[in-house]
Design a protein around this motif. Structure first.
Motif, short mmCIF file in Angstrom:
data_model
loop_
_atom_site.label_atom_id
_atom_site.label_comp_id
_atom_site.label_asym_id
_atom_site.label_seq_id
_atom_site.Cartn_x
_atom_site.Cartn_y
_atom_site.Cartn_z
N ASN A 223 -11.48 39.60 9.00
CA ASN A 223 -11.55 40.92 8.39
C ASN A 223 -10.85 40.90 7.03
O ASN A 223 -9.76 40.32 6.89
CB ASN A 223 -10.88 41.96 9.29
N VAL A 224 -11.47 41.52 6.05
CA VAL A 224 -10.89 41.58 4.70
C VAL A 224 -9.67 42.47 4.71
O VAL A 224 -9.72 43.64 5.12
CB VAL A 224 -11.92 42.09 3.68
N THR A 225 -8.55 41.94 4.26
CA THR A 225 -7.31 42.71 4.20
C THR A 225 -6.87 43.00 2.76
O THR A 225 -5.95 43.77 2.54
CB THR A 225 -6.18 41.95 4.92
N GLY A 226 -7.53 42.37 1.82
CA GLY A 226 -7.19 42.58 0.43
C GLY A 226 -7.94 41.62 -0.47
O GLY A 226 -8.86 40.91 -0.01
N TYR A 227 -7.55 41.60 -1.72
CA TYR A 227 -8.23 40.74 -2.69
C TYR A 227 -7.21 40.16 -3.66
O TYR A 227 -6.11 40.69 -3.83
CB TYR A 227 -9.27 41.53 -3.49
N ILE A 228 -7.59 39.07 -4.27
CA ILE A 228 -6.83 38.52 -5.39
C ILE A 228 -7.79 38.42 -6.57
O ILE A 228 -8.87 37.85 -6.45
CB ILE A 228 -6.25 37.13 -5.05
N VAL A 229 -7.40 39.00 -7.67
CA VAL A 229 -8.22 38.96 -8.89
C VAL A 229 -7.48 38.13 -9.93
O VAL A 229 -6.29 38.33 -10.16
CB VAL A 229 -8.49 40.37 -9.44
N MET A 230 -8.19 37.20 -10.54
CA MET A 230 -7.61 36.37 -11.59
C MET A 230 -8.30 36.68 -12.92
O MET A 230 -9.53 36.75 -12.97
CB MET A 230 -7.78 34.89 -11.24
N PHE A 231 -7.50 36.88 -13.93
CA PHE A 231 -8.01 37.18 -15.26
C PHE A 231 -7.53 36.11 -16.24
O PHE A 231 -6.39 35.67 -16.19
CB PHE A 231 -7.51 38.54 -15.76
N GLU A 232 -8.43 35.73 -17.14
CA GLU A 232 -8.07 34.81 -18.22
C GLU A 232 -8.56 35.40 -19.53
O GLU A 232 -9.72 35.86 -19.64
CB GLU A 232 -8.70 33.44 -18.02
N ASP A 233 -7.70 35.43 -20.51
CA ASP A 233 -8.07 35.93 -21.84
C ASP A 233 -8.94 34.88 -22.53
O ASP A 233 -8.49 33.76 -22.80
CB ASP A 233 -6.80 36.19 -22.65
N ILE A 234 -10.19 35.23 -22.80
CA ILE A 234 -11.11 34.28 -23.45
C ILE A 234 -11.53 34.79 -24.83
O ILE A 234 -12.55 34.37 -25.37
CB ILE A 234 -12.36 34.04 -22.58
N THR A 235 -10.71 35.69 -25.39
CA THR A 235 -11.05 36.27 -26.69
C THR A 235 -11.19 35.19 -27.75
O THR A 235 -12.16 35.17 -28.52
CB THR A 235 -9.99 37.29 -27.12
N ARG A 236 -10.24 34.27 -27.81
CA ARG A 236 -10.31 33.22 -28.82
C ARG A 236 -11.50 32.31 -28.57
O ARG A 236 -12.17 31.88 -29.51
CB ARG A 236 -9.02 32.39 -28.81
N ARG A 237 -11.75 32.03 -27.30
CA ARG A 237 -12.90 31.18 -26.99
C ARG A 237 -14.20 31.86 -27.42
O ARG A 237 -15.10 31.22 -27.95
CB ARG A 237 -12.94 30.89 -25.49
N ARG A 238 -14.29 33.16 -27.16
CA ARG A 238 -15.48 33.91 -27.58
C ARG A 238 -15.63 33.87 -29.10
O ARG A 238 -16.74 33.71 -29.63
CB ARG A 238 -15.38 35.36 -27.11
N GLN A 239 -14.53 34.02 -29.80
CA GLN A 239 -14.58 34.00 -31.26
C GLN A 239 -15.04 32.63 -31.76
O GLN A 239 -15.84 32.53 -32.70
CB GLN A 239 -13.20 34.34 -31.84
N LYS A 240 -14.55 31.57 -31.09
CA LYS A 240 -15.00 30.23 -31.45
C LYS A 240 -16.47 30.04 -31.14
O LYS A 240 -17.19 29.39 -31.90
CB LYS A 240 -14.15 29.19 -30.71
N ASP A 241 -16.90 30.61 -30.00
CA ASP A 241 -18.32 30.51 -29.64
C ASP A 241 -19.20 31.21 -30.68
O ASP A 241 -20.26 30.69 -31.05
CB ASP A 241 -18.56 31.13 -28.26
N ILE A 242 -18.74 32.38 -31.12
CA ILE A 242 -19.50 33.12 -32.13
C ILE A 242 -19.58 32.33 -33.42
O ILE A 242 -20.64 32.23 -34.06
CB ILE A 242 -18.87 34.51 -32.37
#
Length: 483
Positions: A223-242
């Protein structure tokens, strides 16, 4: 006394807590309790509401500790640890106490959560490791309750999003991002999507690109009792991709500008199809009028595709005009290209990554002859007006091959209208899954549509294929008609 609004009630009592929960105002007066508090303390709700929290904690032996707890909560918005408290019959019990400030009320209020120390002590080693991870990991690792409210908030999360721990504990994760798209990704109930990228707004209003992943936490029964969410800042990577895409687009324009325009006159006409599998191609063609009666035409396929092969093809393109107009003879042109490869990459002459195939031919309209050499390239086709097909397969190994074999050339004479068809091997996968079948079909189509103009012929040939806009390999087709 603080007045609880609907938002505060929703953050605390819409889900069952694992222990007793009490809400106090800034003066530490109890304004609300949950059902579990009666079982833990022995007091009824009516006996607690309106009383000071010290009714449970009042004891001279722990008064100093309680004062320290309260100062810590006022300063940082959070405190957790073990504490002794007293039930109605005067018995002392030890509980795990968590206190945190709660936003969203008309006035400031505080949540006091009491749980059994046994429950806390029973945390598995993996759970303790997980707590250490989301407190110190460089990524923002955020544990959530089953209803997607924030259970804890580490330093990385605070640094990434700007909210302090006391501002977000107990809030729904989606409420932090409601002003910018994709907040529904983090809404309760959790949707099927468990990973992706989106843009969110920080507390200060700045927008950041983040990659996220959501992991379900289950009990022993699944049974699901909760969640773990992971975030990574990819702003610089996106800028490099652009920036990378911008540079690739510029290189793409440069590469296309290097393709010579097809020759069109009363004696020789031609047309071409050029489709990179990526933004950039390892295929290239060039057509030059050498003098009044002779034309030099070359098609090249650098091994591989993408940026590396396109750079080699553009380098070769810069050599072609001077080489073809100066040297002319197919064998000498192939030999000169071989020498250029050796000079450009002297330490890696035997490396296969610099291998490329080609067909180079010279059309002499005065002598009515075509001489060519094929350096490891798919055989081009010559179709005479009476339907005879000749394969242009004589020559040698691909340029850059570790084996040294002299190039040969062949001379073909023609009398009337003749169609020449040159191509790179990318078209073979588009016509049929079998290479042999593809080559047979190309022979059939070349003969069947030889009466059409060059442009119409290439169009019909592409129609017979899968008409891919993103083929597996680069496609380059060249149709030449000699009158």
């Amino acid at each position: 006394m603080v007045k609880l609004n609907v938002q505060v009630i929703g953050k605390t009592f819409n889900h069952r807590a694992s222990g007793g929960m009490i809400i106090t105002d800034r003066n530490q007066l109890i304004v609300a309790v949950n059902d579990e508090i009666a079982e833990l303390t022995g007091y009824a709700k009516e006996q607690l509401i309106g009383q000071s929290i010290h009714i449970l904690l009042a004891d001279e032996r722990i008064a100093e500790k309680c004062e320290l707890i309260w100062e810590t909560v006022l300063e940082s918005g959070y405190w957790q640890g073990e504490i002794d408290h007293y039930v109605e019959n005067g018995q002392k019990r030890t509980k795990m106490l968590t206190v945190y400030a709660l936003s969203g009320a008309t006035d400031e209020c505080y949540v006091w959560c009491f749980t059994d120390t046994e429950t806390s002590a029973s945390l598995s080693e993996s759970e303790q490791m997980l707590r250490a991870i989301y407190q110190t990991a460089p990524l923002a690792v955020i544990p959530l309750c089953k209803n997607m409210t924030i259970k804890d908030w580490g330093h990385a999360a605070e640094a990434l999003f700007g909210w302090k721990r006391e501002e977000v504990i107990g809030q729904s994760l989606s409420s932090l991002f409601y002003e910018y798209p994709h907040h529904e990704v983090f809404s309760y109930p959790l949707k099927e999507k468990k990973a992706g990228e989106c843009m969110v707004k920080r507390k200060d209003g700045t927008l950041i690109d983040v990659a996220y992943a959501v992991i379900s936490v289950t009990d022993s029964d699944g049974n699901v009792t909760g969640y773990i969410v992971m975030f990574e800042d990819i702003t610089r990577r996106r800028q490099k991709d652009i920036e990378h895409k911008r540079q690739v687009e510029l290189a793409k324009k440069i590469q296309r500008s290097l393709l010579t325009p097809p020759i069109q006159n009363n004696v020789v006409t031609m047309d071409a199809v050029y489709i990179p599998s990526d933004d950039l191609s390892g295929d290239i063609y060039a057509c030059y009028q050498i003098d009044r009666d002779r034309y030099g035409i070359i098609i090249i396929d650098v091994m591989g595709h993408g940026i590396s092969s396109s750079l080699v093809s553009m380098l070769l393109r810069s050599l072609l005009r001077g080489l073809i107009v100066r040297v002319i003879d197919p064998v000498y042109v192939a030999t000169e290209l071989e020498k250029h490869v050796q000079n450009l990459f002297p330490d890696e002459v035997n490396e296969i990554r610099y291998l490329f195939s080609m067909i180079y031919l010279v059309i002499d309209t005065k002598r009515k002859q075509i001489e060519y050499t094929n350096a490891g390239h798919p055989a081009g086709l010559l179709v005479s007006e009476d339907g005879e097909i000749i394969e242009l397969d004589k020559g040698g190994l691909a340029i850059g091959s570790p084996f040294s074999v002299p190039f040969e050339k062949e001379v073909i004479h023609y009398r009337k209208r003749t169609r020449l068809f040159l191509y790179t091997d990318g078209i073979l996968d588009e016509i049929d899954s079998s290479i042999l079948q593809s080559m047979n079909k190309i022979r059939t189509y070349t003969k069947m549509y030889s009466h059409l103009s060059d442009k119409q012929f290439l169009h019909m040939l592409m129609e017979e294929g899968k008409s891919s806009t993103s083929p597996v390999d680069d496609i380059c087709l060249l149709s030449i008609t000699v009158q």
